[in-house]
Design an enzyme around this catalytic site. Structure first.
Site, PDB file in Angstrom:
ATOM      1  N   VAL A   1      -4.583  19.093  18.207  1.00  0.00           N
ATOM      2  CA  VAL A   1      -5.621  20.029  17.774  1.00  0.00           C
ATOM      3  C   VAL A   1      -6.996  19.439  18.079  1.00  0.00           C
ATOM      4  CG1 VAL A   1      -6.529  21.380  15.854  1.00  0.00           C
ATOM      5  CG2 VAL A   1      -4.100  20.819  15.941  1.00  0.00           C
TER       6      VAL A   1
ATOM      7  N   GLY B   1       0.039  16.075  16.541  1.00  0.00           N
ATOM      8  CA  GLY B   1       1.318  16.232  15.871  1.00  0.00           C
ATOM      9  C   GLY B   1       2.458  16.142  16.856  1.00  0.00           C
TER      10      GLY B   1
ATOM     11  N   ILE C   1      -9.000  16.436  16.774  1.00  0.00           N
ATOM     12  CA  ILE C   1      -8.891  16.399  15.322  1.00  0.00           C
ATOM     13  C   ILE C   1      -7.612  15.692  14.895  1.00  0.00           C
ATOM     14  CG2 ILE C   1      -8.730  17.787  13.223  1.00  0.00           C
ATOM     15  CD1 ILE C   1     -10.133  20.016  14.717  1.00  0.00           C
TER      16      ILE C   1
ATOM     17  N   ASP D   1       6.964  26.724   6.246  1.00  0.00           N
ATOM     18  CA  ASP D   1       6.524  25.332   6.098  1.00  0.00           C
ATOM     19  C   ASP D   1       5.355  25.250   5.115  1.00  0.00           C
ATOM     20  OD1 ASP D   1       6.767  22.632   6.572  1.00  0.00           O
ATOM     21  OD2 ASP D   1       5.489  22.631   8.343  1.00  0.00           O
TER      22      ASP D   1
END
Length: 658
Positions: free
Chosen positions: A41, A36, A33, A150
């Site tokens: 992910v 980062g 997906i 965050d």
């Protein structure tokens, strides 16, 4: 800094070696997906439960860094502790070789960032509608002692049916463990950092409130309040400049909406709402007070102002009867016929007068729009008689809360009972509208009674001591009610046999758990039994048998005279049992001599082992003996004394047992 967590955009540009693999023998990776700075992910399938899930796999080069690993695992512990419909659930944390990963709920849809990019900005009601589930999720985290750290549109996922879910608690920390943050390390995305995070790196629940206030500003205006050429410049502005009211960028926003932003982004944390739940109450109050068509009104007013300001002034009629159009600077645009030959028109006194009149109408138009906006604000403040749902209503006794609301002129309705971790059983768990909401008198407030804390699984304490079981239950939030004692052939004395409700059952911790504790095996009655048979039986129970002997006239030889512990006492595997056995040996041939007199009338003892008790008793009595039944387990005789084949005095006693 980790890149935004996006579940809507498939990243398939680069072949990924994990795609197609099965991690931990259970999770089959299907596609990537997003990637980062800390993890990648994937969409995966849980083979065991046959469901689609998301997996976040830590980058291999970070797996060797103990701090990163602890932070990553901390994400699992933090998020798994939360159970809320607006939080992306974390199911598991595992390690497979060099791969450290989380197993999470898969949320198809898009991020709030993508929605904001598509629309540019949102109307005030639409923005506040999205903020409420986000703040509800953060409020659940804050009640659990967790700080997200965050908060930003990238970490808010919007499902296909419009539900908002907060994701990525990778930066969350339990407040009690907040000192794990390294000195000088700023955790979070710079555009949303609270001043205290910039200055010290420390954050608490009010830092999340600050970030939520910045996010609300962004939803209302379409851009962040502080911008700069570098992250350091943006961080500097967070410390030294206040977040402006969003109405400075979007005319028509009411002061109540401005206040939601400016209060949440106060430089001093003490000036902000205490946590996300308090901020949610304020947001809900403003949202409920805005007319349903408020967004359309603001948009229309904005369009009217824009149209008036952008309309070019009209020049006086030209010599040929045509009208010249001037640009904003007062000159005639190229290609437009001049009012008279010979080049650009000259502004006459009449022209200037008409321009002044035009400017006057612009001011009148702006004033009219401002009057409409002011009218809405006045309507919001004064129309009707309003009351507030009391802030302290949650946890209040139902009767007390009902009286308070009715005294304010509100109608009270009782809703269905719900589980709540905030309110004791029988008190108010929640209200609709929320506490702190401003509503008109006569409106209905629905109170939902608490039926106890949220159900959780009863832990398995079988085989533990009573004290160990009590502590294990307390650790899970349960209390111990009754302690029942019961004999057991398989569980040692003093150990727990089971609980009521049984382990694994989900119940509210408000319901006491019953412990069933073993009294051990029940010591059988061995008196009068053949010593060899008695010893064999006790040893089969795992007991340590010690035999003492003594002479006793009138009792059959080699039979049990006494036993310790007494019959019915609980014993456990390995316990010592002492038997006192008659050592007088008077067996001559097939005859017992109970008192040394060999002339007694002795007759053969009948064999009744295996017969039903009633039939055995009748056979013994018919043979000239008396019957003693020592124990009666089952329907047939398991043993007798004296044994069949021996002789005994007529009228003497034969003992049978089952």
């Amino acid at each position: 800094m980790e890149k935004p967590f996006k579940l809507a955009l498939m990243d398939t540009t680069v072949a990924d070696p994990l795609v197609g693999r099965v991690l931990d023998g259970r999770y089959r990776i299907e596609s990537r997906i997003a990637r980062g700075g800390m993890a990648t992910v994937y969409v995966a399938r849980d083979i065991r439960l046959d469901r689609e899930i998301a997996i976040k796999v830590m980058h291999a080069h970070l797996a060797a860094d103990e701090d990163f690993v602890q932070r990553f695992i901390g994400e699992a512990k933090a998020a798994a502790a939360l159970s809320h419909p607006n939080v992306v659930a974390v199911y598991d944390q595992r390690t497979d070789g060099e791969h450290v990963f989380l197993v999470m709920e898969y949320v198809p849809g898009r991020t709030l960032r993508e929605l904001l990019t598509e629309r540019g900005r949102l109307g005030p009601r639409a923005a506040l509608e999205i903020m409420q589930p986000v703040l509800a999720a953060l409020g659940a985290a804050h009640r659990a002692g967790l700080v997200h750290r965050d908060v930003k549109p990238e970490n808010v996922l919007i499902t296909a049916d419009g539900q908002a879910k907060v994701a990525d608690f990778g930066l969350a920390r339990a407040e009690s463990a907040s000192k794990m943050t390294k000195t000088g390390l700023i955790i979070g995305t710079v555009g949303y950092l609270a001043p205290e995070q910039v200055l010290s790196g420390n954050a608490d629940v009010r830092s999340d409130v600050y970030a939520a206030g910045v996010m609300l500003f962004e939803l209302l205006t379409g851009y962040l309040p502080h911008q700069g050429e570098s992250p350091l410049a943006v961080a500097y502005k967070h410390v030294n400049e206040a977040v402006p009211a969003p109405s400075t960028a979007v005319p028509g926003l009411p002061p109540q909406v401005d206040a939601l932003v400016t209060r949440a982004t106060a430089h001093d944390p003490a000036g902000r709402p205490a946590d996300a739940s308090a901020y949610l109450a304020a947001v809900a109050e403003v949202y409920n007070g805005l007319p349903r068509d408020f967004d359309e009104r603001v948009a229309e007013a904005s369009r009217n102002v824009t149209a008036v300001l952008e309309a070019p002034p009209m020049a006086p009629p030209a010599a040929d009867g045509r009208t010249a159009v001037f640009d904003a600077a007062g000159t005639m645009p190229a290609g437009v016929p001049a009012g008279r030959p010979g080049g650009a028109p000259q502004r006459t006194a009449a022209d200037k007068a008409i321009g002044a009149i035009t400017g006057k109408y612009v001011l009148i138009a702006i004033g009219a729009v401002a009057a409409v906006i002011l009218g809405w604000a006045v309507w919001y403040q004064t129309s009707g008689q309003y009351e507030h749902v009391p802030d302290g209503i949650v946890g209040m006794k139902l009767a007390t809360a009902t009286k308070q609301l009715e005294d304010k002129g509100l109608t009270v309705r009782r809703g269905a009972s719900v589980f709540s971790d905030r309110a004791a059983k029988g008190t108010v768990a929640k209200s609709d509208p929320l506490p702190g909401t401003r509503i008109a008198q006569g409106r209905t407030v629905t109170l939902f009674p608490s039926k106890g804390r949220t159900p959780r699984e009863v832990p398995d304490v079988q085989g533990k001591t009573e004290d160990e079981a009590r502590q294990a239950l307390r650790d899970k939030g349960f209390s111990v009610g009754e302690v029942a004692r019961q004999g057991s052939q398989s569980v040692d004395k003093g150990k727990v046999i089971r609980t009521r409700p049984v382990a694994g059952t989900k119940v509210s911790p408000d319901e006491p758990v019953v412990l069933v504790v073993s009294t051990g095996m029940s010591m059988p009655d061995l008196r009068g039994m053949n010593a060899d048979q008695a010893k064999t039986r006790l040893e089969s129970m795992g007991l340590d048998v010690k035999v003492d002997k003594r002479d006793e006239q009138g009792k059959p030889p080699n039979t049990v005279l006494e036993q310790t512990p007494a019959p019915g006492t609980g014993v456990s595997n390995g316990d010592e049992v002492r038997l006192v056995v008659n050592k007088k040996d008077c067996l001559i041939g097939n005859y017992f001599c109970d008192d040394g007199n060999q002339d007694q009338d002795k007759i053969p003892v009948p064999g009744v082992i295996g017969q039903p008790f009633d039939q055995a008793a009748q056979a013994i009595q018919s043979s000239g003996f008396r019957v003693k039944v020592r124990s009666r387990f089952g329907g047939t005789v398991a043993g007798q004394f004296p044994l069949p084949g021996f002789s005994a005095p007529r009228g003497s006693e034969i003992t049978i047992w089952g």
